[in-house]
Design a protein around this motif. Structure first.
Motif, PDB file in Angstrom:
ATOM      1  N   PRO A 136       0.804  -1.225   0.000  1.00 65.36           N
ATOM      2  CA  PRO A 136       0.000   0.000   0.000  1.00 65.36           C
ATOM      3  C   PRO A 136       0.836   1.275   0.000  1.00 65.36           C
ATOM      4  O   PRO A 136       0.430   2.281  -0.589  1.00 65.36           O
ATOM      5  N   PHE A 137       1.987   1.250   0.637  1.00 61.15           N
ATOM      6  CA  PHE A 137       2.850   2.426   0.622  1.00 61.15           C
ATOM      7  C   PHE A 137       3.318   2.729  -0.795  1.00 61.15           C
ATOM      8  O   PHE A 137       3.381   3.886  -1.217  1.00 61.15           O
ATOM      9  N   VAL A 138       3.638   1.674  -1.534  1.00 61.31           N
ATOM     10  CA  VAL A 138       4.088   1.842  -2.920  1.00 61.31           C
ATOM     11  C   VAL A 138       2.967   2.425  -3.780  1.00 61.31           C
ATOM     12  O   VAL A 138       3.211   3.236  -4.682  1.00 61.31           O
ATOM     13  N   VAL A 139       1.731   2.023  -3.501  1.00 60.56           N
ATOM     14  CA  VAL A 139       0.587   2.499  -4.273  1.00 60.56           C
ATOM     15  C   VAL A 139       0.256   3.955  -3.959  1.00 60.56           C
ATOM     16  O   VAL A 139      -0.026   4.753  -4.863  1.00 60.56           O
ATOM     17  N   TYR A 140       0.312   4.322  -2.691  1.00 56.19           N
ATOM     18  CA  TYR A 140      -0.178   5.633  -2.265  1.00 56.19           C
ATOM     19  C   TYR A 140       0.889   6.728  -2.221  1.00 56.19           C
ATOM     20  O   TYR A 140       0.545   7.918  -2.266  1.00 56.19           O
ATOM     21  N   ALA A 141       2.144   6.358  -2.105  1.00 56.11           N
ATOM     22  CA  ALA A 141       3.193   7.364  -1.921  1.00 56.11           C
ATOM     23  C   ALA A 141       4.199   7.318  -3.075  1.00 56.11           C
ATOM     24  O   ALA A 141       4.360   6.289  -3.738  1.00 56.11           O
ATOM     25  N   PRO A 142       4.887   8.432  -3.339  1.00 59.52           N
ATOM     26  CA  PRO A 142       5.910   8.441  -4.388  1.00 59.52           C
ATOM     27  C   PRO A 142       7.016   7.428  -4.092  1.00 59.52           C
ATOM     28  O   PRO A 142       7.367   7.205  -2.927  1.00 59.52           O
ATOM     29  N   ALA A 143       7.544   6.821  -5.151  1.00 61.25           N
ATOM     30  CA  ALA A 143       8.539   5.762  -4.983  1.00 61.25           C
ATOM     31  C   ALA A 143       9.738   6.223  -4.155  1.00 61.25           C
ATOM     32  O   ALA A 143      10.207   5.504  -3.255  1.00 61.25           O
ATOM     33  N   LYS A 144      10.242   7.430  -4.427  1.00 60.77           N
ATOM     34  CA  LYS A 144      11.408   7.907  -3.684  1.00 60.77           C
ATOM     35  C   LYS A 144      11.112   8.043  -2.201  1.00 60.77           C
ATOM     36  O   LYS A 144      11.964   7.763  -1.351  1.00 60.77           O
ATOM     37  N   ARG A 148      12.993   5.982   0.843  1.00 59.01           N
ATOM     38  CA  ARG A 148      13.582   6.699   1.969  1.00 59.01           C
ATOM     39  C   ARG A 148      12.992   6.202   3.292  1.00 59.01           C
ATOM     40  O   ARG A 148      13.719   6.005   4.274  1.00 59.01           O
ATOM     41  N   PHE A 149      11.681   5.990   3.316  1.00 57.69           N
ATOM     42  CA  PHE A 149      11.023   5.490   4.520  1.00 57.69           C
ATOM     43  C   PHE A 149      11.573   4.117   4.906  1.00 57.69           C
ATOM     44  O   PHE A 149      11.892   3.860   6.081  1.00 57.69           O
ATOM     45  N   VAL A 150      11.680   3.221   3.933  1.00 57.27           N
ATOM     46  CA  VAL A 150      12.154   1.863   4.204  1.00 57.27           C
ATOM     47  C   VAL A 150      13.605   1.884   4.695  1.00 57.27           C
ATOM     48  O   VAL A 150      13.959   1.198   5.664  1.00 57.27           O
ATOM     49  N   HIS A 151      14.442   2.681   4.049  1.00 52.76           N
ATOM     50  CA  HIS A 151      15.846   2.754   4.471  1.00 52.76           C
ATOM     51  C   HIS A 151      15.975   3.350   5.862  1.00 52.76           C
ATOM     52  O   HIS A 151      16.791   2.891   6.671  1.00 52.76           O
ATOM     53  N   ASP A 174       6.436  -3.436  -9.500  1.00 57.29           N
ATOM     54  CA  ASP A 174       7.289  -3.784 -10.629  1.00 57.29           C
ATOM     55  C   ASP A 174       8.651  -4.249 -10.131  1.00 57.29           C
ATOM     56  O   ASP A 174       9.043  -4.007  -8.987  1.00 57.29           O
ATOM     57  N   ASP A 175       9.394  -4.909 -11.016  1.00 57.99           N
ATOM     58  CA  ASP A 175      10.671  -5.510 -10.631  1.00 57.99           C
ATOM     59  C   ASP A 175      11.683  -4.473 -10.143  1.00 57.99           C
ATOM     60  O   ASP A 175      12.443  -4.725  -9.197  1.00 57.99           O
ATOM     61  N   GLN A 176      11.708  -3.310 -10.769  1.00 56.06           N
ATOM     62  CA  GLN A 176      12.663  -2.285 -10.375  1.00 56.06           C
ATOM     63  C   GLN A 176      12.373  -1.776  -8.963  1.00 56.06           C
ATOM     64  O   GLN A 176      13.292  -1.584  -8.163  1.00 56.06           O
ATOM     65  N   THR A 177      11.095  -1.563  -8.663  1.00 58.56           N
ATOM     66  CA  THR A 177      10.716  -1.115  -7.325  1.00 58.56           C
ATOM     67  C   THR A 177      11.080  -2.155  -6.286  1.00 58.56           C
ATOM     68  O   THR A 177      11.636  -1.838  -5.226  1.00 58.56           O
ATOM     69  N   LEU A 178      10.789  -3.414  -6.570  1.00 61.32           N
ATOM     70  CA  LEU A 178      11.104  -4.489  -5.638  1.00 61.32           C
ATOM     71  C   LEU A 178      12.611  -4.575  -5.405  1.00 61.32           C
ATOM     72  O   LEU A 178      13.070  -4.727  -4.260  1.00 61.32           O
ATOM     73  N   SER A 179      13.379  -4.469  -6.482  1.00 59.46           N
ATOM     74  CA  SER A 179      14.837  -4.536  -6.366  1.00 59.46           C
ATOM     75  C   SER A 179      15.379  -3.394  -5.516  1.00 59.46           C
ATOM     76  O   SER A 179      16.270  -3.586  -4.677  1.00 59.46           O
ATOM     77  N   SER A 180      14.830  -2.200  -5.694  1.00 61.98           N
ATOM     78  CA  SER A 180      15.284  -1.033  -4.932  1.00 61.98           C
ATOM     79  C   SER A 180      14.938  -1.182  -3.454  1.00 61.98           C
ATOM     80  O   SER A 180      15.761  -0.875  -2.577  1.00 61.98           O
ATOM     81  N   ILE A 181      13.734  -1.657  -3.161  1.00 59.45           N
ATOM     82  CA  ILE A 181      13.327  -1.870  -1.777  1.00 59.45           C
ATOM     83  C   ILE A 181      14.192  -2.933  -1.113  1.00 59.45           C
ATOM     84  O   ILE A 181      14.624  -2.794   0.042  1.00 59.45           O
ATOM     85  N   ALA A 182      14.495  -3.998  -1.848  1.00 59.86           N
ATOM     86  CA  ALA A 182      15.251  -5.115  -1.286  1.00 59.86           C
ATOM     87  C   ALA A 182      16.650  -4.707  -0.835  1.00 59.86           C
ATOM     88  O   ALA A 182      17.232  -5.350   0.055  1.00 59.86           O
ATOM     89  N   GLN A 183      17.181  -3.629  -1.403  1.00 55.60           N
ATOM     90  CA  GLN A 183      18.526  -3.200  -1.034  1.00 55.60           C
ATOM     91  C   GLN A 183      18.635  -2.762   0.416  1.00 55.60           C
ATOM     92  O   GLN A 183      19.729  -2.744   0.988  1.00 55.60           O
ATOM     93  N   ALA A 184      17.509  -2.419   1.033  1.00 55.65           N
ATOM     94  CA  ALA A 184      17.531  -1.971   2.424  1.00 55.65           C
ATOM     95  C   ALA A 184      17.598  -3.129   3.416  1.00 55.65           C
ATOM     96  O   ALA A 184      17.777  -2.896   4.613  1.00 55.65           O
ATOM     97  N   PHE A 185      17.475  -4.361   2.924  1.00 52.82           N
ATOM     98  CA  PHE A 185      17.365  -5.520   3.809  1.00 52.82           C
ATOM     99  C   PHE A 185      18.618  -6.386   3.753  1.00 52.82           C
ATOM    100  O   PHE A 185      19.342  -6.404   2.764  1.00 52.82           O
ATOM    101  N   ASP A 186      18.822  -7.127   4.839  1.00 50.80           N
ATOM    102  CA  ASP A 186      19.986  -8.015   4.916  1.00 50.80           C
ATOM    103  C   ASP A 186      19.769  -9.295   4.126  1.00 50.80           C
ATOM    104  O   ASP A 186      20.729  -9.934   3.689  1.00 50.80           O
TER     105      ASP A 186
END
Length: 220
Positions: A136-144, A148-151, A174-186
């Protein structure tokens, strides 16, 4: 479990313990058991552990009720929720703080910090934080803003020696969004369901089995 042990453990799941400060991204289909998997990873295993939810798909009270149904101990001094749903409401009786919308990432961050500090001050030496889900955050808020929130969130959890477990349905982004989000995790825990059978595997975390492991929530 001794508080001196440097791990968070996951009973009834084919996962080994992880170090303090670990953030895990859980991926899988929304209707395939990812909510239950995420909640089981957040079950407190010690009386001085706390659990904090950031709830975006279901409201805070429903989230806590589901957690209790899976065996979660609702000691509201050490358990609470940030309600990010559009119809959420504050409820001090069960330690729920509402922000009004998944788009209000600033409000979610403020309430998270406030509740985290309160739970820690109430005797929780370590805190498990769960986000269900990030979609839902991805749907309602800008990707950047989401990145930033996740990091920021994972950084705070890491610094506080907590555990972060954040869920997302990969089919909802989308794959790019998922890949970018995944960078914040171990690392990641992937869930799949095929022919009525569920299984998980781990990516990126040390000392974990990398092959698919069957998981039966009904028997857990």
């Amino acid at each position: 479990m001794s508080l001196q042990e440097p791990t968070y453990t996951f009973e009834s799941l084919p996962l080994r313990g992880v170090e303090r400060g670990t953030n895990i991204l859980v991926t899988g289909p929304a209707l395939g058991g990812i909510r239950e998997l995420t909640m089981r990873m957040l079950l407190r295993r010690h009386s001085r552990e706390g659990t904090l939810f950031i709830a975006a798909d279901a409201d805070g009270r429903e989230t806590l009720s589901d957690y209790e149904a899976l065996g979660g101990d609702l000691d509201f001094a050490r358990v609470g929720a940030v309600d990010c749903t559009e119809n959420g409401a504050d409820d001090e009786s069960c330690n729920v703080h509402a922000v009004g919308s998944p788009a209000d990432l600033t409000g979610a961050g403020i309430e998270f910090s406030s509740l985290y500090e309160r739970i820690h001050a109430n005797g929780a030496a370590r805190v498990r934080t769960g986000v269900y889900t990030l979609s839902p955050f991805v749907v309602y808020a800008p990707a950047k803003s989401v990145f930033r929130f996740v990091h920021t969130l994972t950084g705070r959890i890491r610094t506080a020696d907590g555990l972060g477990v954040c869920a997302i349905d990969p089919d909802a982004v989308d794959d790019q969004t998922l890949s970018s989000i995944a960078q914040a995790f171990d690392g990641q825990v992937e869930l799949r369901e095929a022919d009525g059978q569920r299984a998980i595997r781990v990516r990126g975390l040390p000392d974990q089995p990398e092959e698919w492991q069957a998981v039966d929530f009904d028997a857990a």
